[in-house]
Motif scaffolding. Sequence first.
Motif, PDB file in Angstrom:
ATOM      1  N   GLU A  48       0.841  -1.081  -0.054  1.00 13.64           N
ATOM      2  CA  GLU A  48       0.187   0.077  -0.005  1.00 13.64           C
ATOM      3  C   GLU A  48       0.927   1.304  -0.020  1.00 13.64           C
ATOM      4  OE1 GLU A  48      -4.094  -1.695   2.077  1.00 13.64           O
ATOM      5  OE2 GLU A  48      -2.735  -0.609   3.419  1.00 13.64           O
ATOM      6  N   ARG A  49       2.012   1.214   0.853  1.00 11.34           N
ATOM      7  CA  ARG A  49       2.959   2.513   0.918  1.00 11.34           C
ATOM      8  C   ARG A  49       3.444   2.662  -0.738  1.00 11.34           C
ATOM      9  NH1 ARG A  49       4.581   0.687   5.658  1.00 11.34           N
ATOM     10  NH2 ARG A  49       6.214  -0.546   4.748  1.00 11.34           N
ATOM     11  N   ALA A  50       3.956   1.643  -1.072  1.00  8.10           N
ATOM     12  CA  ALA A  50       4.638   1.867  -2.434  1.00  8.10           C
ATOM     13  C   ALA A  50       3.951   2.190  -3.765  1.00  8.10           C
ATOM     14  CB  ALA A  50       5.486   0.505  -2.773  1.00  8.10           C
ATOM     15  N   THR A  51       2.564   1.576  -3.693  1.00  8.36           N
ATOM     16  CA  THR A  51       1.537   1.904  -4.669  1.00  8.36           C
ATOM     17  C   THR A  51       0.772   3.333  -4.482  1.00  8.36           C
ATOM     18  OG1 THR A  51      -0.022   0.497  -3.813  1.00  8.36           O
ATOM     19  CG2 THR A  51       1.538  -0.667  -5.206  1.00  8.36           C
ATOM     20  N   GLY A  52       0.533   3.527  -3.149  1.00  6.23           N
ATOM     21  CA  GLY A  52      -0.379   4.485  -2.909  1.00  6.23           C
ATOM     22  C   GLY A  52      -1.827   4.166  -3.047  1.00  6.23           C
ATOM     23  N   TYR A  53      -2.087   2.841  -3.092  1.00  7.56           N
ATOM     24  CA  TYR A  53      -3.357   2.332  -3.148  1.00  7.56           C
ATOM     25  C   TYR A  53      -3.612   1.454  -2.066  1.00  7.56           C
ATOM     26  CZ  TYR A  53      -3.368   3.440  -8.242  1.00  7.56           C
ATOM     27  OH  TYR A  53      -3.042   4.261  -9.428  1.00  7.56           O
ATOM     28  N   ALA A  93      -5.171  -2.151  -0.495  1.00  3.08           N
ATOM     29  CA  ALA A  93      -5.523  -3.167  -0.989  1.00  3.08           C
ATOM     30  C   ALA A  93      -6.779  -3.887  -1.192  1.00  3.08           C
ATOM     31  CB  ALA A  93      -5.025  -4.512   0.293  1.00  3.08           C
ATOM     32  N   GLY A  94      -6.997  -4.662  -2.447  1.00  8.02           N
ATOM     33  CA  GLY A  94      -8.130  -4.636  -3.036  1.00  8.02           C
ATOM     34  C   GLY A  94      -8.523  -3.402  -4.151  1.00  8.02           C
ATOM     35  N   GLY A  95      -7.576  -2.492  -4.075  1.00 12.74           N
ATOM     36  CA  GLY A  95      -8.026  -1.391  -4.949  1.00 12.74           C
ATOM     37  C   GLY A  95      -6.564  -0.978  -5.724  1.00 12.74           C
ATOM     38  N   ILE A  96      -5.549  -1.833  -5.620  1.00 15.88           N
ATOM     39  CA  ILE A  96      -4.154  -1.580  -6.276  1.00 15.88           C
ATOM     40  C   ILE A  96      -4.388  -1.769  -7.546  1.00 15.88           C
ATOM     41  CG2 ILE A  96      -1.810  -2.072  -6.301  1.00 15.88           C
ATOM     42  CD1 ILE A  96      -1.866  -3.105  -3.392  1.00 15.88           C
ATOM     43  N   SER A  97      -4.036  -0.706  -8.538  1.00 17.89           N
ATOM     44  CA  SER A  97      -4.103  -0.907  -9.936  1.00 17.89           C
ATOM     45  C   SER A  97      -2.578  -1.136 -10.349  1.00 17.89           C
ATOM     46  CB  SER A  97      -4.353   0.665 -10.583  1.00 17.89           C
ATOM     47  OG  SER A  97      -4.329   0.730 -11.638  1.00 17.89           O
ATOM     48  N   PRO A  98      -2.492  -1.525 -11.626  1.00 16.15           N
ATOM     49  CA  PRO A  98      -1.368  -1.759 -12.206  1.00 16.15           C
ATOM     50  C   PRO A  98      -0.547  -0.456 -12.551  1.00 16.15           C
ATOM     51  CG  PRO A  98      -2.807  -2.720 -13.390  1.00 16.15           C
ATOM     52  CD  PRO A  98      -3.583  -2.442 -12.281  1.00 16.15           C
ATOM     53  N   LEU A  99      -1.172   0.566 -12.647  1.00 12.12           N
ATOM     54  CA  LEU A  99      -0.895   1.810 -13.218  1.00 12.12           C
ATOM     55  C   LEU A  99      -0.948   2.819 -11.936  1.00 12.12           C
ATOM     56  CD1 LEU A  99      -3.244   1.774 -16.467  1.00 12.12           C
ATOM     57  CD2 LEU A  99      -0.652   1.375 -16.192  1.00 12.12           C
ATOM     58  N   GLY A 100       0.031   3.931 -12.327  1.00  5.95           N
ATOM     59  CA  GLY A 100      -0.052   5.135 -11.310  1.00  5.95           C
ATOM     60  C   GLY A 100       0.325   4.949 -10.049  1.00  5.95           C
ATOM     61  N   HIS A 101       1.458   4.259  -9.958  1.00 10.90           N
ATOM     62  CA  HIS A 101       2.107   3.822  -8.559  1.00 10.90           C
ATOM     63  C   HIS A 101       2.752   5.266  -7.904  1.00 10.90           C
ATOM     64  CE1 HIS A 101       2.153  -0.632  -9.683  1.00 10.90           C
ATOM     65  NE2 HIS A 101       0.956  -0.348  -9.429  1.00 10.90           N
ATOM     66  N   ARG A 102       2.941   5.178  -6.638  1.00  9.79           N
ATOM     67  CA  ARG A 102       3.624   6.291  -5.778  1.00  9.79           C
ATOM     68  C   ARG A 102       5.094   6.074  -6.269  1.00  9.79           C
ATOM     69  NH1 ARG A 102       1.881   6.359  -0.252  1.00  9.79           N
ATOM     70  NH2 ARG A 102       0.333   7.491  -0.927  1.00  9.79           N
ATOM     71  N   LYS A 103       5.746   4.765  -6.250  1.00  6.26           N
ATOM     72  CA  LYS A 103       6.732   4.270  -6.535  1.00  6.26           C
ATOM     73  C   LYS A 103       6.927   3.779  -7.897  1.00  6.26           C
ATOM     74  CE  LYS A 103       8.714   4.301  -1.890  1.00  6.26           C
ATOM     75  NZ  LYS A 103       9.100   3.196  -0.918  1.00  6.26           N
ATOM     76  N   ARG A 104       7.927   3.969  -8.709  1.00  2.65           N
ATOM     77  CA  ARG A 104       7.951   3.183 -10.107  1.00  2.65           C
ATOM     78  C   ARG A 104       8.264   1.641  -9.520  1.00  2.65           C
ATOM     79  NH1 ARG A 104       5.844   3.753 -14.887  1.00  2.65           N
ATOM     80  NH2 ARG A 104       7.213   3.202 -16.636  1.00  2.65           N
ATOM     81  N   LEU A 105       7.257   0.634  -9.838  1.00  2.31           N
ATOM     82  CA  LEU A 105       7.640  -0.650  -9.700  1.00  2.31           C
ATOM     83  C   LEU A 105       7.773  -1.548 -10.964  1.00  2.31           C
ATOM     84  CD1 LEU A 105       5.230  -1.196  -6.478  1.00  2.31           C
ATOM     85  CD2 LEU A 105       7.484  -0.470  -6.446  1.00  2.31           C
ATOM     86  N   PRO A 106       8.363  -2.498 -10.608  1.00  6.39           N
ATOM     87  CA  PRO A 106       8.484  -3.470 -12.090  1.00  6.39           C
ATOM     88  C   PRO A 106       6.953  -4.106 -12.122  1.00  6.39           C
ATOM     89  CG  PRO A 106      10.328  -3.954 -10.521  1.00  6.39           C
ATOM     90  CD  PRO A 106       9.432  -3.125  -9.933  1.00  6.39           C
ATOM     91  N   VAL A 107       6.589  -4.268 -13.208  1.00 12.15           N
ATOM     92  CA  VAL A 107       5.006  -4.673 -13.553  1.00 12.15           C
ATOM     93  C   VAL A 107       5.279  -5.926 -14.445  1.00 12.15           C
ATOM     94  CG1 VAL A 107       2.856  -4.499 -14.141  1.00 12.15           C
ATOM     95  CG2 VAL A 107       4.062  -2.750 -13.114  1.00 12.15           C
ATOM     96  N   VAL A 108       4.759  -7.257 -13.979  1.00 10.71           N
ATOM     97  CA  VAL A 108       4.587  -8.215 -14.974  1.00 10.71           C
ATOM     98  C   VAL A 108       3.356  -8.702 -15.298  1.00 10.71           C
ATOM     99  CG1 VAL A 108       5.624 -10.687 -15.474  1.00 10.71           C
ATOM    100  CG2 VAL A 108       6.866  -9.145 -14.088  1.00 10.71           C
ATOM    101  N   LEU A 109       2.908  -8.688 -16.477  1.00 10.15           N
ATOM    102  CA  LEU A 109       1.534  -9.045 -16.852  1.00 10.15           C
ATOM    103  C   LEU A 109       1.464 -10.336 -17.445  1.00 10.15           C
ATOM    104  CD1 LEU A 109      -1.342  -8.170 -17.694  1.00 10.15           C
ATOM    105  CD2 LEU A 109      -0.509  -7.133 -19.741  1.00 10.15           C
ATOM    106  N   ASP A 110       0.394 -11.232 -17.050  1.00  7.45           N
ATOM    107  CA  ASP A 110       0.375 -12.607 -17.510  1.00  7.45           C
ATOM    108  C   ASP A 110       0.025 -12.567 -19.113  1.00  7.45           C
ATOM    109  OD1 ASP A 110       0.248 -15.346 -16.924  1.00  7.45           O
ATOM    110  OD2 ASP A 110      -1.816 -15.137 -17.865  1.00  7.45           O
ATOM    111  N   SER A 111       0.770 -13.402 -19.696  1.00  2.00           N
ATOM    112  CA  SER A 111       0.420 -13.607 -21.069  1.00  2.00           C
ATOM    113  C   SER A 111      -0.665 -13.674 -21.600  1.00  2.00           C
ATOM    114  CB  SER A 111       1.685 -14.583 -21.865  1.00  2.00           C
ATOM    115  OG  SER A 111       1.513 -15.701 -21.087  1.00  2.00           O
TER     116      SER A 111
END
Length: 159
Positions: free
Chosen positions: A94-99, A101-119
């Motif tokens: 929650e701290r890193a994303t700014g969202y 839990a249950g509402g964490i989006s893969p976009l618009g994080h507070r800190k830039r995090l690596p994102v992996v999308l299932d193929s």
Amino acid sequence: MAGKGTPATALLAKQKVPHQVHEYAHDPRSASYGTEASELLGLPAERVFKTLVAEVDGTLTVGVVPVAGQLDLKALAAAAGGKKAKMADVAAAERATGYVAGGISPLGHRKRLPVVLDSSADDHETIFCSGGRRGLEIELAPAELVRLANATVAPIATH
């Protein structure tokens, strides 16, 4: 609630990405946010993706998988170029994303995090993911999600 933007929806608007926002009445007693979104929006669970935050070799990393499946931590670690992955502490996520839990989006994080999308996302013209708040889903093309999140695409879900 309507019209209240989130960092994710603001990013989509700023980048002029074609998308649709879908709201539903979130039930706080619901056991699974993703399944709830799928059911209330009348969507197949393969098209609704949940955002999970894990730690890969100590680095917070976001895995985005269909609600019909589970995150394969070994596959996530491999896709992120690491050795070992475990689910992140909720407070850290929650701290890193700014969202929340249950509402964490893969976009618009507070800190830039690596994102992996299932193929499996590539099997669909559009997919749904959290818009940054419980009860808010964003529908967009998988390629746009990959571009905006600078995501890696890899088979990281088990079914």
